[in-house]
Enzyme design. Structure first.
Site, PDB file in Angstrom:
ATOM      1  N   ASN A  25      -8.418  24.457   6.196  1.00  0.00           N
ATOM      2  CA  ASN A  25      -9.500  23.999   5.318  1.00  0.00           C
ATOM      3  C   ASN A  25     -10.661  23.547   6.184  1.00  0.00           C
ATOM      4  O   ASN A  25     -10.522  22.638   6.997  1.00  0.00           O
ATOM      5  CB  ASN A  25      -9.012  22.865   4.421  1.00  0.00           C
ATOM      6  CG  ASN A  25      -8.020  23.352   3.382  1.00  0.00           C
ATOM      7  OD1 ASN A  25      -8.148  24.459   2.866  1.00  0.00           O
ATOM      8  ND2 ASN A  25      -7.022  22.554   3.087  1.00  0.00           N
ATOM      9  N   ARG A  37     -13.391  21.827   5.989  1.00  0.00           N
ATOM     10  CA  ARG A  37     -14.214  20.821   5.294  1.00  0.00           C
ATOM     11  C   ARG A  37     -13.518  19.475   5.387  1.00  0.00           C
ATOM     12  O   ARG A  37     -12.382  19.394   5.833  1.00  0.00           O
ATOM     13  CB  ARG A  37     -14.341  21.212   3.823  1.00  0.00           C
ATOM     14  CG  ARG A  37     -12.946  21.393   3.212  1.00  0.00           C
ATOM     15  CD  ARG A  37     -12.987  21.647   1.725  1.00  0.00           C
ATOM     16  NE  ARG A  37     -11.716  22.154   1.234  1.00  0.00           N
ATOM     17  CZ  ARG A  37     -10.666  21.426   0.883  1.00  0.00           C
ATOM     18  NH1 ARG A  37     -10.728  20.105   0.991  1.00  0.00           N
ATOM     19  NH2 ARG A  37      -9.566  21.985   0.451  1.00  0.00           N
TER      20      ARG A  37
END
Ligand code: ADP
Ligand code: ADP
Ligand code: MG
Length: 451
Positions: free
Chosen positions: A290, A292
């Site tokens: 991920n 982020r």
């Protein structure tokens, strides 16, 4: 140097990022939809711009309006938060094209990791263990059948562009394949605008264990240990903790090394999370990265004292990491409950409405990241997660007790929340012994058994 940051998000994560910006003496521009004019994140920001009607796709996903808002207000950076545009490479590229600093990795890195089938390939080549599965996306039904026969059942069908637990199907035999592929493809098309699918061997009783990493633009990279996120409903996390009850210090070192290797393989920059599954023999396999900030980042912040959002902003401004691996300590135990405006006893049915009372507990080792207050309207246009409660204590038993006290200290009226459900999880004997896997909610919570 950065001066002004626009936050392309709403709710608790927008409030969290505003705090980090203000600490760094940065001016904050909030964006909001017509439904959010009176929301907490707007009132905490220095300036605010309406970017469209209530529906997410018309406001928080409206690239043209958000970029325009940044240009008009003179923002020199955009923080995307999580969800929304945070993993959209076109958005990151639009920022780059407009000379606005995107607080996250470069757009090509987002694109590479956003295609989960391609990311598996990159990781395998880099020597990171991945779940056995298809080498690429699957072409058609016969192709999928052939790959599945080779892997053996059960099989998980996943969307290459997937996220938020959507586009996932588990099948136990070849007869289920055709229908599951059609369903997964339809869901992937409607959720992600892309129907590409891939296959993975289904790991029977896995734990979800992920590693937080931070990388600056000067080649420095550290890991901040793991988070155990096995308590999930419909493949979505509900409660997270660190350290994982299943991870020894030597396993932590190996997981950390694998996560750093994964990040280096794509020249990663900024904060990221490498997600792994841990099987019953404690072998781990990469599932995705991920690119982020994650919902559960405060767990790691409580444990290590590192402010991950502040690091993200500093990295984006070109500064070096504020700490080296040898300076990172994992102290005690941290636990997070995601509070949803939803009914845990009715299959997490959303519970929109007006919060007529919102009173939160106080105490040591307690952090509440919230996007709401008394009077807030919970709209069905958005994700039902309204707040997170994060506790710290020296021991796992201590932090569970502290969390129970904190949850009991909430007074929320006007909507239903998952607080009663969380209290049941915390009281569950399996949970208290740390005997959890990704099936915990369906297998261990139904009758509150556990002896
Ligand atoms: P994280 O990986 O940070 O823990 P999740 O895996 O729970 O977050 O969710 C991934 C992203 O999808 C998050 O950014 C979250 O905002 C978003 N999301 C979660 N649930 C939903 C949902 N039901 N619908 C749309 N987006 C969602
Ligand atoms: P998303 O992008 O939606 O977050 P992930 O690939 O991270 O999807 O998987 C979400 C969850 O689904 C995992 O946390 C885990 O519970 C389950 N899962 C994923 N892959 C497998 C697998 N191969 N075997 C068993 N469970 C899996
Ligand atoms: Mg995931």
């Amino acid at each position: 140097m950065l001066n002004k940051v626009l936050i392309a998000n709403r709710g608790e994560i927008a409030c969290r990022i505003i705090q980090a910006c203000h600490e760094l003496k940065l001016t904050v521009v909030a964006v909001y939809s017509e439904a959010d004019a009176d929301s907490l994140h707007v009132s905490l920001a220095d300036e605010a711009v309406c970017v469209g009607p209530p529906a997410n796709k018309d406001s928080y996903l409206n690239v043209a309006n958000i970029i325009s808002a940044a240009v008009i207000t003179g923002a020199d950076a955009i923080h995307p938060g999580y969800g929304n545009l945070s993993e959209n490479p076109d958005f990151a590229e639009a920022c780059e094209a407009c000379k606005i600093t995107f607080i996250g990795p470069p757009s090509q890195v987002i694109a590479r990791m956003g295609d989960k089938a391609a990311a598996r390939r990159v990781m395998r080549e880099a020597g990171v263990p991945v779940v056995p599965g298809s080498a690429n996306g699957i072409r058609d039904f016969p192709d999928a059948r052939a790959i599945a026969d080779e892997l053996g059942y059960p099989i998980m069908i996943k969307a290459a562009q997937g996220g938020g637990g959507r586009g996932i199907r588990v099948i136990h035999n070849p007869e289920q394949m055709a229908e599951a592929i059609d369903q997964a493809r339809a869901e992937a098309n409607s959720s992600f605008g892309d129907g590409e699918l891939y296959l993975e061997k289904y790991i029977e009783e896995p734990r979800h264990v992920e590693v937080q990493i931070l990388a600056d633009n000067h080649g420095n990279i550290v890991h901040l240990g793991e988070r155990e996120c096995s308590i999930q409903y419909r493949h979505q996390k509900l409660l997270e903790e660190s350290p994982s009850p299943a991870v020894s210090s030597s396993l932590r070192r190996r997981l950390g090394e694998a996560a750093i290797k994964a990040a280096q393989a794509v020249d990663y920059q900024n904060a990221g999370t490498v997600e792994f599954l841990l099987d019953e023999r404690r072998r781990f396999y990469f599932i995705e990265m991920n690119t982020r900030i994650q919902v559960e980042h405060p767990v790691t912040e409580m444990l290590t004292g590192v402010d991950i959002v502040r690091e993200q902003i500093r990295i984006a401004a070109g500064e070096k990491l504020s700490c080296e691996q040898g300076q990172i300590w994992f102290n005690g135990h941290a636990l997070e409950c995601r509070i949803l405006a939803a009914d845990g006893d009715r299959d997490f049915a959303p519970s929109p409405g007006r919060i007529s009372q919102w009173q939160t507990p106080v105490g040591p080792g307690l952090r509440i990241d919230s996007g709401v207050t008394t009077g807030s309207i919970i709209s069905s246009h958005y994700d039902p997660m309204i707040a997170k409660v994060i506790c710290w204590d020296q021991t796992r038993a201590g932090v569970i007790a502290r969390m129970e006290g904190a949850l009991q200290g909430f007074k929320v009226e006007g909507i239903r929340t998952t607080i009663p459900y969380h209290l049941r999880i915390l009281g569950n004997a399996y949970f208290r012994r740390g005997e959890i896997d990704t099936h915990f909610l369906e297998r261990r919570m139904e009758s509150d058994k556990g002896g």
